[in-house]
Design a protein around this motif. Structure first.
Motif, PDB file in Angstrom:
ATOM      1  N   GLY A  12      33.596  54.018  45.386  1.00 35.39           N
ATOM      2  CA  GLY A  12      34.678  54.446  44.811  1.00 35.39           C
ATOM      3  C   GLY A  12      33.954  55.346  43.488  1.00 35.39           C
ATOM      4  N   ASN A  13      34.476  54.929  42.188  1.00 33.28           N
ATOM      5  CA  ASN A  13      34.070  55.796  41.207  1.00 33.28           C
ATOM      6  C   ASN A  13      32.541  55.512  41.071  1.00 33.28           C
ATOM      7  OD1 ASN A  13      36.677  56.645  40.404  1.00 33.28           O
ATOM      8  ND2 ASN A  13      37.094  54.343  39.421  1.00 33.28           N
ATOM      9  N   LEU A  14      32.165  54.304  41.218  1.00 29.45           N
ATOM     10  CA  LEU A  14      30.743  53.967  40.945  1.00 29.45           C
ATOM     11  C   LEU A  14      29.853  54.405  42.259  1.00 29.45           C
ATOM     12  CD1 LEU A  14      29.820  50.320  39.828  1.00 29.45           C
ATOM     13  CD2 LEU A  14      30.108  52.395  38.401  1.00 29.45           C
ATOM     14  N   GLY A  15      30.428  54.477  43.188  1.00 32.57           N
ATOM     15  CA  GLY A  15      29.732  54.676  44.571  1.00 32.57           C
ATOM     16  C   GLY A  15      29.387  56.365  44.289  1.00 32.57           C
ATOM     17  N   PHE A  34      28.032  52.507  52.890  1.00 38.46           N
ATOM     18  CA  PHE A  34      28.531  51.605  53.630  1.00 38.46           C
ATOM     19  C   PHE A  34      30.061  51.447  53.156  1.00 38.46           C
ATOM     20  CE2 PHE A  34      24.777  50.753  56.190  1.00 38.46           C
ATOM     21  CZ  PHE A  34      23.913  51.342  55.315  1.00 38.46           C
ATOM     22  N   THR A  35      31.111  51.248  53.737  1.00 38.88           N
ATOM     23  CA  THR A  35      32.392  50.971  53.439  1.00 38.88           C
ATOM     24  C   THR A  35      33.169  50.107  54.352  1.00 38.88           C
ATOM     25  OG1 THR A  35      34.400  52.337  52.991  1.00 38.88           O
ATOM     26  CG2 THR A  35      33.087  53.428  54.843  1.00 38.88           C
ATOM     27  N   ARG A  36      34.115  49.527  53.456  1.00 41.55           N
ATOM     28  CA  ARG A  36      34.977  48.754  54.629  1.00 41.55           C
ATOM     29  C   ARG A  36      36.244  49.547  55.113  1.00 41.55           C
ATOM     30  NH1 ARG A  36      36.281  45.138  49.257  1.00 41.55           N
ATOM     31  NH2 ARG A  36      35.979  47.175  48.643  1.00 41.55           N
ATOM     32  N   ARG A  37      36.384  50.702  54.686  1.00 37.10           N
ATOM     33  CA  ARG A  37      37.561  51.528  55.224  1.00 37.10           C
ATOM     34  C   ARG A  37      36.696  52.392  56.513  1.00 37.10           C
ATOM     35  NH1 ARG A  37      38.172  55.154  50.161  1.00 37.10           N
ATOM     36  NH2 ARG A  37      36.187  54.065  49.521  1.00 37.10           N
ATOM     37  N   ASP A  38      37.655  53.004  57.084  1.00 36.16           N
ATOM     38  CA  ASP A  38      37.066  53.836  58.177  1.00 36.16           C
ATOM     39  C   ASP A  38      36.335  55.090  57.579  1.00 36.16           C
ATOM     40  OD1 ASP A  38      39.031  56.239  60.256  1.00 36.16           O
ATOM     41  OD2 ASP A  38      36.923  55.618  60.096  1.00 36.16           O
ATOM     42  N   GLY A  72      34.162  46.171  43.346  1.00 37.98           N
ATOM     43  CA  GLY A  72      34.770  45.696  42.230  1.00 37.98           C
ATOM     44  C   GLY A  72      34.188  44.274  41.698  1.00 37.98           C
ATOM     45  N   SER A  73      34.184  44.140  40.556  1.00 36.80           N
ATOM     46  CA  SER A  73      33.618  42.620  40.057  1.00 36.80           C
ATOM     47  C   SER A  73      34.501  41.617  40.314  1.00 36.80           C
ATOM     48  CB  SER A  73      33.083  42.757  38.679  1.00 36.80           C
ATOM     49  OG  SER A  73      32.145  43.464  38.647  1.00 36.80           O
ATOM     50  N   ARG A  74      35.896  41.898  40.008  1.00 34.50           N
ATOM     51  CA  ARG A  74      36.904  40.631  40.220  1.00 34.50           C
ATOM     52  C   ARG A  74      37.062  40.172  41.645  1.00 34.50           C
ATOM     53  NH1 ARG A  74      42.958  39.972  39.806  1.00 34.50           N
ATOM     54  NH2 ARG A  74      43.156  37.760  39.229  1.00 34.50           N
ATOM     55  N   PHE A  94      28.069  43.688  38.256  1.00 38.65           N
ATOM     56  CA  PHE A  94      28.851  42.669  38.122  1.00 38.65           C
ATOM     57  C   PHE A  94      29.360  42.343  36.196  1.00 38.65           C
ATOM     58  CE2 PHE A  94      31.305  38.977  39.286  1.00 38.65           C
ATOM     59  CZ  PHE A  94      31.168  37.748  38.459  1.00 38.65           C
ATOM     60  N   ASP A  95      30.572  42.486  35.971  1.00 41.11           N
ATOM     61  CA  ASP A  95      30.947  42.376  34.560  1.00 41.11           C
ATOM     62  C   ASP A  95      31.933  41.479  34.341  1.00 41.11           C
ATOM     63  OD1 ASP A  95      33.067  45.316  34.404  1.00 41.11           O
ATOM     64  OD2 ASP A  95      33.190  43.435  35.463  1.00 41.11           O
ATOM     65  N   THR A  96      32.252  40.327  35.062  1.00 40.40           N
ATOM     66  CA  THR A  96      33.278  39.424  34.768  1.00 40.40           C
ATOM     67  C   THR A  96      32.329  38.391  33.755  1.00 40.40           C
ATOM     68  OG1 THR A  96      34.232  39.610  36.924  1.00 40.40           O
ATOM     69  CG2 THR A  96      35.105  37.635  35.393  1.00 40.40           C
ATOM     70  N   GLY A 123      24.271  47.722  33.833  1.00 33.18           N
ATOM     71  CA  GLY A 123      25.414  48.799  33.471  1.00 33.18           C
ATOM     72  C   GLY A 123      24.958  48.973  32.231  1.00 33.18           C
ATOM     73  N   TRP A 124      26.307  49.093  31.376  1.00 31.74           N
ATOM     74  CA  TRP A 124      26.051  49.134  29.727  1.00 31.74           C
ATOM     75  C   TRP A 124      26.574  47.849  28.997  1.00 31.74           C
ATOM     76  CZ3 TRP A 124      30.712  50.768  26.684  1.00 31.74           C
ATOM     77  CH2 TRP A 124      31.716  51.286  27.453  1.00 31.74           C
ATOM     78  N   ASP A 125      27.744  47.562  29.588  1.00 30.81           N
ATOM     79  CA  ASP A 125      28.175  46.094  29.165  1.00 30.81           C
ATOM     80  C   ASP A 125      28.949  45.385  30.236  1.00 30.81           C
ATOM     81  OD1 ASP A 125      29.537  44.952  25.971  1.00 30.81           O
ATOM     82  OD2 ASP A 125      28.364  43.863  27.387  1.00 30.81           O
TER      83      ASP A 125
HETATM   84  N1  LIG Z   1      28.476  46.665  33.726  1.00 31.31           N
HETATM   85  C1  LIG Z   1      29.200  47.793  33.522  1.00 31.31           C
HETATM   86  O1  LIG Z   1      28.771  48.242  32.313  1.00 31.31           O
HETATM   87  C2  LIG Z   1      30.041  48.334  34.109  1.00 31.31           C
HETATM   88  C3  LIG Z   1      30.731  47.582  35.535  1.00 31.31           C
HETATM   89  N2  LIG Z   1      31.720  48.319  36.276  1.00 31.31           N
HETATM   90  C4  LIG Z   1      31.949  47.646  37.318  1.00 31.31           C
HETATM   91  O2  LIG Z   1      32.173  48.384  38.379  1.00 31.31           O
HETATM   92  C5  LIG Z   1      32.947  48.186  39.329  1.00 31.31           C
HETATM   93  C6  LIG Z   1      33.514  49.239  40.191  1.00 31.31           C
HETATM   94  O3  LIG Z   1      34.358  50.193  39.536  1.00 31.31           O
HETATM   95  P1  LIG Z   1      34.709  51.371  40.250  1.00 31.31           P
HETATM   96  O4  LIG Z   1      33.817  52.189  40.902  1.00 31.31           O
HETATM   97  O5  LIG Z   1      35.572  52.244  39.263  1.00 31.31           O
HETATM   98  O6  LIG Z   1      35.945  50.634  41.126  1.00 31.31           O
HETATM   99  P2  LIG Z   1      36.965  51.535  42.510  1.00 31.31           P
HETATM  100  O7  LIG Z   1      38.023  50.837  42.305  1.00 31.31           O
HETATM  101  O8  LIG Z   1      36.638  52.894  42.149  1.00 31.31           O
HETATM  102  O9  LIG Z   1      36.071  51.085  43.702  1.00 31.31           O
HETATM  103  C7  LIG Z   1      35.839  49.510  44.072  1.00 31.31           C
HETATM  104  C8  LIG Z   1      35.545  49.515  45.490  1.00 31.31           C
HETATM  105  O10 LIG Z   1      37.067  49.802  46.095  1.00 31.31           O
HETATM  106  C9  LIG Z   1      37.065  50.660  47.155  1.00 31.31           C
HETATM  107  N3  LIG Z   1      37.861  51.878  47.172  1.00 31.31           N
HETATM  108  C10 LIG Z   1      37.461  52.886  46.458  1.00 31.31           C
HETATM  109  N4  LIG Z   1      38.314  53.710  46.511  1.00 31.31           N
HETATM  110  C11 LIG Z   1      39.197  53.415  47.473  1.00 31.31           C
HETATM  111  C12 LIG Z   1      40.452  54.026  47.701  1.00 31.31           C
HETATM  112  N5  LIG Z   1      40.876  55.293  47.432  1.00 31.31           N
HETATM  113  N6  LIG Z   1      41.093  53.392  48.700  1.00 31.31           N
HETATM  114  C13 LIG Z   1      40.707  51.970  49.381  1.00 31.31           C
HETATM  115  N7  LIG Z   1      39.616  51.393  48.675  1.00 31.31           N
HETATM  116  C14 LIG Z   1      38.807  52.024  47.588  1.00 31.31           C
HETATM  117  C15 LIG Z   1      35.607  50.872  47.451  1.00 31.31           C
HETATM  118  O11 LIG Z   1      35.207  49.892  48.626  1.00 31.31           O
HETATM  119  P3  LIG Z   1      35.020  50.359  50.108  1.00 31.31           P
HETATM  120  O12 LIG Z   1      34.228  51.729  50.047  1.00 31.31           O
HETATM  121  O13 LIG Z   1      34.644  49.398  50.872  1.00 31.31           O
HETATM  122  O14 LIG Z   1      36.548  50.576  50.570  1.00 31.31           O
HETATM  123  C16 LIG Z   1      34.796  50.557  46.141  1.00 31.31           C
HETATM  124  O15 LIG Z   1      33.502  49.930  46.412  1.00 31.31           O
HETATM  125  C17 LIG Z   1      34.313  47.471  38.375  1.00 31.31           C
HETATM  126  O16 LIG Z   1      34.921  46.521  38.980  1.00 31.31           O
HETATM  127  C18 LIG Z   1      33.352  47.104  37.183  1.00 31.31           C
HETATM  128  O17 LIG Z   1      33.429  45.577  37.162  1.00 31.31           O
HETATM  129  C19 LIG Z   1      32.203  49.488  35.778  1.00 31.31           C
HETATM  130  C20 LIG Z   1      31.625  50.176  34.791  1.00 31.31           C
HETATM  131  C21 LIG Z   1      30.613  49.797  33.853  1.00 31.31           C
END
Ligand SMILES: NC(=O)C1=CN([C@@H]2O[C@H](COP(=O)(O)OP(=O)(O)OC[C@H]3O[C@@H](n4cnc5c(N)ncnc54)[C@H](OP(=O)(O)O)[C@@H]3O)[C@@H](O)[C@H]2O)C=CC1
Ligand SMILES: N[C@@H](C[C@H]1CC(C(=O)O)=NO1)C(=O)O
Length: 327
Positions: A12-15, A34-38, A72-74, A94-96, A123-125
């Protein structure tokens, strides 16, 4: 020295940010995503990057030195963190905050017997702000610490809203109270409740037929994320989301104001101004991946936080080179 082979779990954004960050590291290479999607539906930035089903991740333990967990952390990391720490040395963001102690224990239980190292809440917080709160309260033992975020997009909170049934897309902005900040900067050392420091604004695109009132109620009452804040929820179209909420700026600061000697005022401050929250967070994760690999090779197994990582391990420079650069 062979390059450190990095895996990305979750794209996702982080990846995506980690993929960029690895390309900036002289001693790292991307072993795969490594992804859970296709895998065919996931398009990395680099056109020669391998994408694998996360379900087959056990087949790659010999190809990956450090797995960076970008879920995602949650809803993702509580399950993915321990499962992957049994197989790989890992780093996650992990940020919960309220659940960090129990998550630490789960990672310790997974990593220790496996001889892996699991760096959590990087991360940062939590992460760099955590370190700066520690520096502040240890150096200025008599004082008060404040943390303010934003105005900006919290990825953890945005992800948490996106996981609610009926939500198609969502972002969450964190807005600090200017009044609270000015009192802190004026040295008033105010007592501030969670609710007095920030408010939260959510923008949500609903799925067809979803119940807006039910989604709003789920958001504003969500423990650990929104229950302790004044939160507003606005429902918008996907077009508005794409037009007005595509960038992910954020930032904030940690301030410690204290006294030394016979009441001498001292102030420490650490601040961030981020045009991209995910790219910055990914850069922190990637630097800590270097440290996780070194900790693991030196026999430091089990769960670790940023407090357990000597800063020099983050750098590709040798200890001798770092010593030359102390000043
Ligand atoms: N400690 C810190 O300072 C910070 C912590 N974070 C943490 O990072 C976590 C991840 O953030 P972020 O990367 O923005 O989360 P995203 O929602 O972008 O991605 C989370 C997961 O969702 C899946 N995903 C991503 N895009 C899609 C899509 N288009 N359709 C379906 N599934 C999708 C991916 O898993 P898959 O590829 O397996 O489908 C991905 O690993 C946040 O929950 C937060 O807790 C973020 C910023 C700062
Ligand atoms: N973990 C946060 C990073 C900072 C931002 C934040 C907030 O806005 O509540 N808390 O911590 C994120 O997911 O962006």
């Amino acid at each position: 020295e062979p390059k450190i082979r990095i895996g990305i779990a979750g794209y996702g954004n982080l990846g995506k940010g980690v993929e960029f960050a690895i390309s900036q590291q002289p001693d790292m290479e991307l072993a795969g995503i490594f992804t859970r999607r296709d895998p065919d539906s996931v398009h990395p930035v680099g056109d020669r990057v391998s994408v694998y089903p996360l379900a087959n991740v056990e087949d790659y333990t010999e190809e990956v030195d450090v797995m960076i967990l970008c879920g995602g952390s949650r809803a993702d990391l509580p399950e993915q963190g321990p499962a992957l720490a049994k197989l790989f040395t890992t780093v996650d963001s992990f940020d919960t905050h309220a659940k960090i102690p129990e998550y630490f224990d789960a990672l310790e239980e997974a990593a220790k017997p496996a001889g892996t190292t699991a760096l959590l809440s990087v991360g940062w917080d939590p992460g760099l702000f955590s370190l700066n709160r520690l520096y502040g309260e240890t150096v200025l033992a008599d004082g008060v610490t404040y943390t303010f975020w934003g105005k900006g997009l919290s990825q953890g909170h945005s992800d948490a809203v996106r996981r609610i049934e009926g939500v198609k897309n969502a972002v969450q902005y964190t807005i600090p109270s200017d009044e609270a900040i000015s009192k802190v900067r004026a040295g008033e050392q105010p007592e501030l409740s969670t609710r007095e420091k920030h408010v939260r604004e959510c923008y949500v695109v609903l799925k067809e037929g979803a119940d807006a009132a039910a989604v709003e109620e789920t958001i504003v009452t969500m423990p650990d994320y929104f229950a302790d804040y004044d939160t507003t929820v606005s429902f918008i179209s996907e077009d508005e989301m794409q037009q007005n909420h595509s960038s992910m700026p954020h930032g904030g600061f940690v301030i410690r104001s204290g006294k030394t000697g016979n009441g001498t005022n001292q102030v420490m401050e650490y601040s961030l101004t981020l045009d991209s929250n995910p790219e910055f967070t990914s850069s922190v994760l990637t630097a800590y991946a270097r440290a996780a690999h070194r900790l693991n090779k030196s026999g430091q197994h089990g769960a670790k936080t940023v407090f357990d990582v000597p800063p020099g391990l983050l750098s590709p420079k040798s200890p001798a080179q770092l010593r030359k650069e102390l000043l």
